[in-house]
Scaffold this motif. Sequence first.
Motif, PDB file in Angstrom:
ATOM      1  N   GLU A 133       1.651   6.737  -6.777  1.00 31.25           N
ATOM      2  CA  GLU A 133       0.538   7.613  -7.131  1.00 31.25           C
ATOM      3  C   GLU A 133       0.880   9.080  -6.847  1.00 31.25           C
ATOM      4  OE1 GLU A 133      -3.862   8.291  -5.390  1.00 31.25           O
ATOM      5  OE2 GLU A 133      -3.434   6.240  -6.055  1.00 31.25           O
ATOM      6  N   HIS A 134       1.467   9.337  -5.686  1.00 33.46           N
ATOM      7  CA  HIS A 134       1.846  10.702  -5.315  1.00 33.46           C
ATOM      8  C   HIS A 134       2.900  11.248  -6.283  1.00 33.46           C
ATOM      9  CE1 HIS A 134       2.646  14.184  -2.826  1.00 33.46           C
ATOM     10  NE2 HIS A 134       3.944  13.884  -2.867  1.00 33.46           N
ATOM     11  N   ARG A 164       0.833  -1.210   0.000  1.00 26.36           N
ATOM     12  CA  ARG A 164       0.000   0.000   0.000  1.00 26.36           C
ATOM     13  C   ARG A 164       0.864   1.255   0.000  1.00 26.36           C
ATOM     14  NH1 ARG A 164      -3.044  -3.281   3.322  1.00 26.36           N
ATOM     15  NH2 ARG A 164      -2.111  -2.422   5.215  1.00 26.36           N
ATOM     16  N   SER A 165       1.908   1.246   0.799  1.00 24.67           N
ATOM     17  CA  SER A 165       2.804   2.397   0.871  1.00 24.67           C
ATOM     18  C   SER A 165       3.478   2.639  -0.475  1.00 24.67           C
ATOM     19  CB  SER A 165       3.859   2.174   1.950  1.00 24.67           C
ATOM     20  OG  SER A 165       4.784   3.234   1.968  1.00 24.67           O
ATOM     21  N   GLN A 181       2.358   1.738  -3.441  1.00 28.44           N
ATOM     22  CA  GLN A 181       1.358   2.221  -4.397  1.00 28.44           C
ATOM     23  C   GLN A 181       1.030   3.690  -4.157  1.00 28.44           C
ATOM     24  OE1 GLN A 181      -1.565  -0.822  -3.574  1.00 28.44           O
ATOM     25  NE2 GLN A 181      -1.133  -1.873  -5.500  1.00 28.44           N
ATOM     26  N   GLU A 182       0.928   4.095  -2.880  1.00 30.00           N
ATOM     27  CA  GLU A 182       0.646   5.495  -2.556  1.00 30.00           C
ATOM     28  C   GLU A 182       1.789   6.401  -3.002  1.00 30.00           C
ATOM     29  OE1 GLU A 182      -0.100   5.422   1.632  1.00 30.00           O
ATOM     30  OE2 GLU A 182      -2.070   4.472   1.393  1.00 30.00           O
ATOM     31  N   THR A 183       3.019   5.930  -2.828  1.00 28.02           N
ATOM     32  CA  THR A 183       4.181   6.714  -3.248  1.00 28.02           C
ATOM     33  C   THR A 183       4.213   6.875  -4.755  1.00 28.02           C
ATOM     34  OG1 THR A 183       5.455   5.958  -1.329  1.00 28.02           O
ATOM     35  CG2 THR A 183       6.710   6.808  -3.194  1.00 28.02           C
TER      36      THR A 183
END
Length: 91
Positions: A79-80, A72-73, A75-77
Amino acid sequence: MSIDIGDLNAVASRLATGASGINNLDSEPAEIPDAGVSTALLVDALGSIAAALDVAVRSLANAADATQASLRSYQETVEHSAQEIAKAGEQ
């Protein structure tokens, strides 16, 4: 270096499956034969094995959770980063 996101899901799945498999080993307790004076030692040994399996199950489950959190981390990175690159391209 390229990371296939699916790899983390496979790892987490295997960890969770392993934890579940070990956890299910205790569904039917084994009969302890009367070993005379050795019975107490046998019970202690089986208790130690059960405790070790409990630690293994908890470790595998925690590793699966940590793997999913890392996914999750990541994927969030990604995306950001994509959003920041898009913003920079608009300027």
